[in-house]
Design an enzyme around this catalytic site. Sequence first.
Site, PDB file in Angstrom:
ATOM      1  NE  ARG A  15      -2.078  -1.666   3.563  1.00 49.50           N
ATOM      2  CZ  ARG A  15      -2.566  -1.840   4.792  1.00 49.50           C
ATOM      3  NH1 ARG A  15      -3.791  -1.438   5.081  1.00 49.50           N
ATOM      4  NH2 ARG A  15      -1.823  -2.402   5.730  1.00 49.50           N
ATOM      5  CE  LYS A  75       0.479  -2.117   9.527  1.00 49.24           C
ATOM      6  NZ  LYS A  75      -0.750  -2.395  10.334  1.00 49.24           N
ATOM      7  CE1 TYR A  94      -5.918   2.737  10.033  1.00 49.46           C
ATOM      8  CE2 TYR A  94      -4.721   2.218   8.021  1.00 49.46           C
ATOM      9  CZ  TYR A  94      -5.912   2.475   8.675  1.00 49.46           C
ATOM     10  OH  TYR A  94      -7.089   2.464   7.968  1.00 49.46           O
ATOM     11  CG  HIS A  96      -2.669  -0.396  15.143  1.00 47.50           C
ATOM     12  ND1 HIS A  96      -4.025  -0.450  15.400  1.00 47.50           N
ATOM     13  CD2 HIS A  96      -2.542  -0.353  13.790  1.00 47.50           C
ATOM     14  CE1 HIS A  96      -4.682  -0.451  14.253  1.00 47.50           C
ATOM     15  NE2 HIS A  96      -3.810  -0.390  13.261  1.00 47.50           N
ATOM     16  CD  GLU A 118      -4.291   3.514  15.222  1.00 46.87           C
ATOM     17  OE1 GLU A 118      -3.421   3.425  16.104  1.00 46.87           O
ATOM     18  OE2 GLU A 118      -4.033   3.867  14.037  1.00 46.87           O
ATOM     19  CG  ASP A 270      -2.755  -4.132  13.040  1.00 44.95           C
ATOM     20  OD1 ASP A 270      -1.570  -4.497  12.991  1.00 44.95           O
ATOM     21  OD2 ASP A 270      -3.383  -3.762  12.045  1.00 44.95           O
TER      22      ASP A 270
END
Length: 370
Positions: A15, A75, A94, A96, A118, A270
């Site tokens: 991605r 990511k 993101y 996490h 997120e 995740d």
Amino acid sequence: MKIGVPKEIKNHEYRVGMTPAAVHELCGYGHSVCVERNAGAAIGFTYDDYVKAGAEILDSGIAVFEAADMIVKVKEPQAHERALLQPGQTLFTYLHLAPDQAQTDDLVASGATCIAYETVTDSHGRLPLLAPMSEVAGRMSIQAGAHCLEKSLGGRGVLLGGVPGVSPARVTVIGGGVVGQNAVAMAIGLGAHVTVLDRNMDVLRNLDHLYGNRISTLFSTAATLEETVTESDLVIGGVLIPGASAPKLVTRDMVSRMPEGSVIVDVAIDQGGCTETSKPTTHDAPTYVVDGVVHYCVANMPGAVARTSTLALNNVTLPFIVALANKGPERAMNDDPHLRNGLNVFQGKVTFREVAESTGYEFADPENLL
């Protein structure tokens, strides 16, 4: 503002943070965008596409981090990327953080402004930047689970939908949120016997209204969870507490009593996973076996369908990227409390309560800092 888009470097992660169309949009507002060479090439976004959109192409991720005021990724930054972050830079991706002490420590030390996709919210309390990837992961979970049930991959040798005269597989979906809803839709489409557990009766009523007697809905208690999990061919873990580590709902004992060759797909990995036996895996080595049960715990599942995922993600992140660039991060977050909810780390302080509680930092209220 100068926005940087580095190439993703996590295992089999194809991605990209911004498509050429998104770059064109930002350049139209007078901003400049630098993109690492081949950042999107694996999914069909070429050098020429980015150049035509107005991007400057840089030869390395290091050069992108050095040049940009704001880094847009998909990511979480890997260790050597985190070392490149500077005070005053903004990172939008993101993160996490709750189960990731090392990343939290590095982002705090960087002095950067770190906004997590997120935990950005909307006016209904939903998570609009997480939703499209949850949709992808929910649908993929059934696809991956069905594959893992094949005997050659260590599974029971069960066809998810069965055939005439043979019962379909028993699928249990833990959590009826976005992941769960999409998993249910796919499992029903393949003809499986589906049970959904959740503690929100409105969620269960909605699923019952949609599917009627094609699924079973159960209020999630320790007893109902134990009964359904231990009788399942495939268990999908779709539990989410925004920003926090996922609760360990499926115990090692439950796993040990599941049928030999059954499968767990832990989509919550995740955030640490919702099964005591879960640990992150990669697309290179997606599964492992505990007590005869196949575990699929790939931490970037949507990366396997990277073009679809990138387009879906850019649809929802672009308005926030534009706001951050046009107004600057602090004003943008002051103007939009939903974007402010995405702020996890700011100038060496942890600004999301659940992350602070999970990682041992003192919580700093972002309303008092911005």
